[in-house]
Scaffold this motif. Structure first.
Motif, PDB file in Angstrom:
ATOM      1  N   ILE A   7       0.859  -1.188   0.000  1.00  0.00           N
ATOM      2  CA  ILE A   7       0.000   0.000   0.000  1.00  0.00           C
ATOM      3  C   ILE A   7       0.892   1.233   0.000  1.00  0.00           C
ATOM      4  CG2 ILE A   7      -1.846   1.235   1.195  1.00  0.00           C
ATOM      5  CD1 ILE A   7      -2.636  -1.592   0.220  1.00  0.00           C
ATOM      6  N   PRO A   8       0.966   1.957  -1.122  1.00  0.00           N
ATOM      7  CA  PRO A   8       1.810   3.161  -1.159  1.00  0.00           C
ATOM      8  C   PRO A   8       1.283   4.234  -0.203  1.00  0.00           C
ATOM      9  CG  PRO A   8       0.969   2.598  -3.359  1.00  0.00           C
ATOM     10  CD  PRO A   8       0.292   1.708  -2.373  1.00  0.00           C
ATOM     11  N   LYS A   9       2.184   4.974   0.380  1.00  0.00           N
ATOM     12  CA  LYS A   9       1.785   6.021   1.327  1.00  0.00           C
ATOM     13  C   LYS A   9       1.003   7.140   0.659  1.00  0.00           C
ATOM     14  CE  LYS A   9       5.485   5.025   4.446  1.00  0.00           C
ATOM     15  NZ  LYS A   9       6.143   5.433   5.627  1.00  0.00           N
ATOM     16  N   ASP A  10       1.162   7.314  -0.647  1.00  0.00           N
ATOM     17  CA  ASP A  10       0.495   8.418  -1.336  1.00  0.00           C
ATOM     18  C   ASP A  10      -0.797   8.017  -2.052  1.00  0.00           C
ATOM     19  OD1 ASP A  10       1.612   6.897  -3.347  1.00  0.00           O
ATOM     20  OD2 ASP A  10       2.453   8.595  -4.433  1.00  0.00           O
ATOM     21  N   ASN A  11      -1.394   6.848  -1.713  1.00  0.00           N
ATOM     22  CA  ASN A  11      -2.631   6.434  -2.385  1.00  0.00           C
ATOM     23  C   ASN A  11      -3.793   6.237  -1.412  1.00  0.00           C
ATOM     24  OD1 ASN A  11      -3.877   6.010  -4.908  1.00  0.00           O
ATOM     25  ND2 ASN A  11      -3.974   3.824  -4.496  1.00  0.00           N
ATOM     26  N   ASP A  12      -3.831   6.990  -0.339  1.00  0.00           N
ATOM     27  CA  ASP A  12      -4.959   7.043   0.589  1.00  0.00           C
ATOM     28  C   ASP A  12      -5.385   5.668   1.110  1.00  0.00           C
ATOM     29  OD1 ASP A  12      -6.846   8.360   2.113  1.00  0.00           O
ATOM     30  OD2 ASP A  12      -8.321   8.516   0.495  1.00  0.00           O
ATOM     31  N   GLY A  13      -4.398   4.808   1.410  1.00  0.00           N
ATOM     32  CA  GLY A  13      -4.683   3.529   2.028  1.00  0.00           C
ATOM     33  C   GLY A  13      -5.087   2.414   1.073  1.00  0.00           C
ATOM     34  N   LEU A  14      -4.887   2.622  -0.219  1.00  0.00           N
ATOM     35  CA  LEU A  14      -5.250   1.625  -1.225  1.00  0.00           C
ATOM     36  C   LEU A  14      -4.029   1.180  -2.025  1.00  0.00           C
ATOM     37  CD1 LEU A  14      -8.499   3.216  -2.682  1.00  0.00           C
ATOM     38  CD2 LEU A  14      -8.330   1.122  -1.338  1.00  0.00           C
ATOM     39  N   PRO A  15      -4.114   0.002  -2.656  1.00  0.00           N
ATOM     40  CA  PRO A  15      -3.029  -0.421  -3.549  1.00  0.00           C
ATOM     41  C   PRO A  15      -2.889   0.557  -4.720  1.00  0.00           C
ATOM     42  CG  PRO A  15      -4.523  -2.251  -3.097  1.00  0.00           C
ATOM     43  CD  PRO A  15      -5.158  -1.015  -2.547  1.00  0.00           C
ATOM     44  N   ALA A  16      -1.736   0.600  -5.323  1.00  0.00           N
ATOM     45  CA  ALA A  16      -1.481   1.489  -6.456  1.00  0.00           C
ATOM     46  C   ALA A  16      -2.517   1.255  -7.552  1.00  0.00           C
ATOM     47  CB  ALA A  16      -0.075   1.257  -7.000  1.00  0.00           C
ATOM     48  N   GLY A  17      -3.070   2.339  -8.059  1.00  0.00           N
ATOM     49  CA  GLY A  17      -4.040   2.281  -9.142  1.00  0.00           C
ATOM     50  C   GLY A  17      -5.487   2.232  -8.696  1.00  0.00           C
ATOM     51  N   ALA A  18      -5.747   1.868  -7.451  1.00  0.00           N
ATOM     52  CA  ALA A  18      -7.116   1.750  -6.940  1.00  0.00           C
ATOM     53  C   ALA A  18      -7.616   3.092  -6.417  1.00  0.00           C
ATOM     54  CB  ALA A  18      -7.177   0.706  -5.832  1.00  0.00           C
ATOM     55  N   VAL A  19      -8.939   3.236  -6.367  1.00  0.00           N
ATOM     56  CA  VAL A  19      -9.561   4.462  -5.860  1.00  0.00           C
ATOM     57  C   VAL A  19     -10.719   4.103  -4.941  1.00  0.00           C
ATOM     58  CG1 VAL A  19      -8.939   5.860  -7.868  1.00  0.00           C
ATOM     59  CG2 VAL A  19     -11.122   4.659  -7.840  1.00  0.00           C
ATOM     60  N   TRP A  20     -11.049   5.032  -4.052  1.00  0.00           N
ATOM     61  CA  TRP A  20     -12.244   4.898  -3.226  1.00  0.00           C
ATOM     62  C   TRP A  20     -13.446   5.334  -4.052  1.00  0.00           C
ATOM     63  CZ3 TRP A  20     -11.677   1.975   0.709  1.00  0.00           C
ATOM     64  CH2 TRP A  20     -10.521   2.005   1.490  1.00  0.00           C
ATOM     65  N   ALA A  21     -14.595   4.688  -3.839  1.00  0.00           N
ATOM     66  CA  ALA A  21     -15.818   5.039  -4.550  1.00  0.00           C
ATOM     67  C   ALA A  21     -16.988   5.020  -3.577  1.00  0.00           C
ATOM     68  CB  ALA A  21     -16.071   4.049  -5.688  1.00  0.00           C
ATOM     69  N   ASP A  22     -17.994   5.825  -3.891  1.00  0.00           N
ATOM     70  CA  ASP A  22     -19.224   5.867  -3.110  1.00  0.00           C
ATOM     71  C   ASP A  22     -20.282   5.131  -3.931  1.00  0.00           C
ATOM     72  OD1 ASP A  22     -21.172   6.482  -1.240  1.00  0.00           O
ATOM     73  OD2 ASP A  22     -21.509   8.488  -2.018  1.00  0.00           O
ATOM     74  N   PHE A  23     -20.578   3.884  -3.562  1.00  0.00           N
ATOM     75  CA  PHE A  23     -21.538   3.073  -4.301  1.00  0.00           C
ATOM     76  C   PHE A  23     -22.939   3.295  -3.766  1.00  0.00           C
ATOM     77  CE2 PHE A  23     -17.609   0.564  -4.755  1.00  0.00           C
ATOM     78  CZ  PHE A  23     -17.560   0.483  -6.135  1.00  0.00           C
ATOM     79  N   PRO A  24     -23.931   3.366  -4.648  1.00  0.00           N
ATOM     80  CA  PRO A  24     -25.313   3.469  -4.163  1.00  0.00           C
ATOM     81  C   PRO A  24     -25.734   2.158  -3.516  1.00  0.00           C
ATOM     82  CG  PRO A  24     -25.261   3.282  -6.555  1.00  0.00           C
ATOM     83  CD  PRO A  24     -23.839   3.376  -6.092  1.00  0.00           C
ATOM     84  N   GLU A  25     -26.575   2.264  -2.511  1.00  0.00           N
ATOM     85  CA  GLU A  25     -27.100   1.085  -1.818  1.00  0.00           C
ATOM     86  C   GLU A  25     -28.555   0.916  -2.211  1.00  0.00           C
ATOM     87  OE1 GLU A  25     -26.547   0.917   2.362  1.00  0.00           O
ATOM     88  OE2 GLU A  25     -24.694   2.054   2.241  1.00  0.00           O
ATOM     89  N   GLU A  26     -29.003  -0.341  -2.232  1.00  0.00           N
ATOM     90  CA  GLU A  26     -30.414  -0.575  -2.510  1.00  0.00           C
ATOM     91  C   GLU A  26     -31.253  -0.095  -1.344  1.00  0.00           C
ATOM     92  OE1 GLU A  26     -31.845  -4.209  -3.994  1.00  0.00           O
ATOM     93  OE2 GLU A  26     -30.107  -4.503  -5.291  1.00  0.00           O
TER      94      GLU A  26
END
Length: 80
Positions: free
Chosen positions: A51-70
């Motif tokens: 987990i790179p220190k500059d990727n907000d706690g995610l593996p390189a290339g990944a992003v956080w997303a806000d998914f809609p819930e049913e």
């Protein structure tokens, strides 16, 4: 699940928590454009995945997303 050479999660969406534990050896991983549910930010377990220190706690290339819930009431979706 067993990975012998590599695991490529590019463009995958993890809408719930996930644990990447018990991984043995030195497989390669790719997470380009991979989305992880921000609601479960504290519930992911990365095991040996770097987990790179500059990727907000995610593996390189990944992003956080806000998914809609049913919405249980009418079958619609809501963003939380």
């Amino acid at each position: 699940m067993t990975f012998t050479g590599g695991a490529y999660f590019s463009w995958a969406e993890f809408r719930a928590s996930a644990a990447f534990l018990g991984i043995q050896g030195q497989p390669s991983f790719r997470f380009e454009e991979c989305k992880f549910n921000e609601r479960f930010r504290d519930d992911y377990e990365w095991g040996p995945i770097p987990i790179p220190k500059d990727n907000d706690g995610l593996p390189a290339g990944a992003v956080w997303a806000d998914f809609p819930e049913e919405d249980d009431k009418d079958g619609g979706t809501t963003n939380r």
